[in-house]
Design an enzyme around this catalytic site. Structure first.
Site: not given
Length: 459
Positions: A289, A304, A379, A382, A421
């Site tokens: 990403r 991130r 987070e 999801s 994460r």
RNA sequence: GGAGAGGUGGCCGAGUGGUCGAAGGCAGCGGUCUUGAAAACCGCCAGGGUGCAAGCCCUCGAGGGUUCGAAUCCCUCCCUCUCCGCCA
């Protein structure tokens, strides 16, 4: 083409992808059903408002009418041309033949002209309707990122009787993470995992995968690259300023941001058997990403990063089953994170934070002791129900057994484990006073040890 | 990467520029016969879109071109197979 299981028709370039056959009204990249735009206009405008997206539904409706009109014209023109060609098969004298040929040429030109008009109308519709987001589930809370509905909290935020460290400090101190080397060799927000973190990474993958297999998912390791059309079909913008997706410069390919892309593309342009649904796919891939526009946002350490590994769930269902499956995905995610002995909360994401394809989205946020001042929830996974929004572009349908009609499927995706994460959460929550990290019981069989840190075998 | 051969319905496999959305076979479905089954025989059977339906449109890997007319001729691309090279 596989002889068993669902057919994969023209996966390389799904038929009619770039230029839909004139007989087809559906497959542009408009991801809402263009035929419903006028009827459900209120709802669509409501969805845009709740999501904070400016969109012009009226012009999309007008644009669709143009496309439909051109389509009808083309249909008629083709029919005239076919009739003319049939007439040309009989014996004709020279004069008749000359007249026939001239007429044929005129018909051909007419068809070409209408096709060109249709292409323009289509492009226009694609742009206008493609900007419209999915509908929103009526229970989705309205608002932005902070307006989520808290569904439940499981466990209490971890407390320590010593000065707790964040994962970055722990990782460096224990020889588990090297961001400096990552930056040197690759760039900012790339990193090396080392020693026990490597084992943890692999253990997490296998742990999650075993649960998914038990839940009936078919495991896949997917390509890490995908064609731009597939990327766009899932709803990611493969190019452009604020794209989250990396593209290669010497091939027409993108690095995937998630296996959702490659799993979703798996049945592009396919018609599945109703009996085969739900199709539960598990995919392991690297995820890349750009994090464009995310500069400065809670970006410490592993939270991130530009690359991580993820075990993803992707499910294809009948429309009437997608909501129950959505709950099911969430339950699986909770099972996975509960097993890691992490405190977490489950939230129902608010309308403004859904993203265009999602009809409804649940996030699991794990407690991260090193996040912010004194820790906060962040987070880690999801689960989204995208209904038929992605399926429409990807042209993934199924055949109803009773009516024999083809219908678009619903598509859902959920994170089983996003390793960066998950590693962050495990390190921070299971750290001990001496800096070593306890391995959650469920991972111990996969790790072959109960502690991460120097002095433990293989650190 | 180089050389060659290919891509046609669920599968195999024919296909002369018009009579081809496409022979034949297998599989599938329905039937005759049979106590039942098998065999044999007869019939049906590509897909997609749209439509209440009749119908109409689209599709022979994809895109473009030639032609009044393309599965068939030309170009580009993708994919598969065989051989060679390189390589984990």
């Amino acid at each position: 083409m596989s002889s068993d299981g669902p057919r994969l028709v023209g996966l390389a370039r799904p038929k009619g992808w770039r230029c839909a056959g004139p007989g087809e009204l559906l497959p542009f990249s408009a991801m809402l059903d263009p035929r419903c735009l006028a009827d459900r206009r209120q709802e669509i405008e409501e969805s845009c408002r709740k999501r904070g997206i400016k969109a012009d539904v009226a012009s999309a409706v007008a644009s669709y009418e143009q496309v439909a009109a051109r389509q009808t014209e083309l249909n008629d023109a083709n029919r005239r041309r076919n009739e003319h060609q049939k007439a040309g098969k009989q014996k004709l004298d020279d004069e008749q033949r000359a007249a026939h040929t001239a007429e044929g040429r005129a018909l051909k030109e007419a068809v070409a002209r209408i096709e060109a008009d249709l292409a323009v109308a289509r492009a226009d519709l694609e742009e206008r309707a493609g900007a419209l987001p999915n509908f929103i589930h009526p229970d989705v809370p309205e608002g932005g990122e902070e307006d989520f509905r808290l569904l439940r909290r499981v466990g209490e935020p971890t407390t320590f009787d010593f000065e707790a460290r964040d994962h970055l400090e722990l990782g460096i101190q224990q020889g588990l993470l090297d961001f400096e080397a990552g930056a040197r060799v690759t760039g900012n927000k790339f990193y090396y995992l080392k020693n026990g973190a490597v084992l943890l990474e692999l253990a997490l993958q296998r742990y999650a995968l075993d649960i998914l297999i038990e839940e009936g998912f078919v495991p896949h390791i997917t390509p890490d690259l995908a064609r731009p059309e597939i990327v766009a079909g899932i709803g990611y913008n493969p190019r452009g300023e604020e794209t989250q997706i990396y593209s290669l410069s010497n091939a027409d390919l993108c690095l995937v941001g998630t296996a959702e892309i490659t799993l979703g593309g798996l049945h592009a342009d396919a018609i599945l058997d109703e009996d085969d649904l739900p199709l539960k796919l598990a995919g392991i891939s690297h995820c890349f990403r750009t994090e464009a526009g995310a500069a400065g946002r809670e970006s410490k350490g592993l939270y991130r990063v530009h690359q991580f590994t993820k075990v993803e769930m992707f499910v294809i269902t009948r429309p009437e089953d997608s909501e129950a499956m959505h709950e099911n995905l969430l339950a699986i995610e909770e099972r996975i994170f509960g097993g890691l002995e992490l405190p977490y909360q489950v939230i129902d994401i608010a309308s403004g934070d859904l993203g265009a394809p999602a009809f409804r989205k649940y996030d699991i946020e794990a407690w991260m002791p090193g996040r912010g001042e004194g820790g906060s929830y962040g987070e880690v996974s999801s689960a989204s129900n995208c209904t038929d929004y992605q399926a429409r572009r990807l042209k993934t349908r199924f055949r109803r057994k009773d009516t024999k009609k083809n219908e678009l499927v619903h598509m859902l995706n959920g994170t089983a484990v996003a390793n960066s994460r998950a590693i962050l959460a495990v390190l921070e929550n299971h750290q001990r006073a001496d800096g070593t990290i306890g391995v959650p019981k469920a991972l111990q069989p996969y790790m072959g040890r109960d502690t991460i840190g120097p002095g433990t075998s293989s650190s």
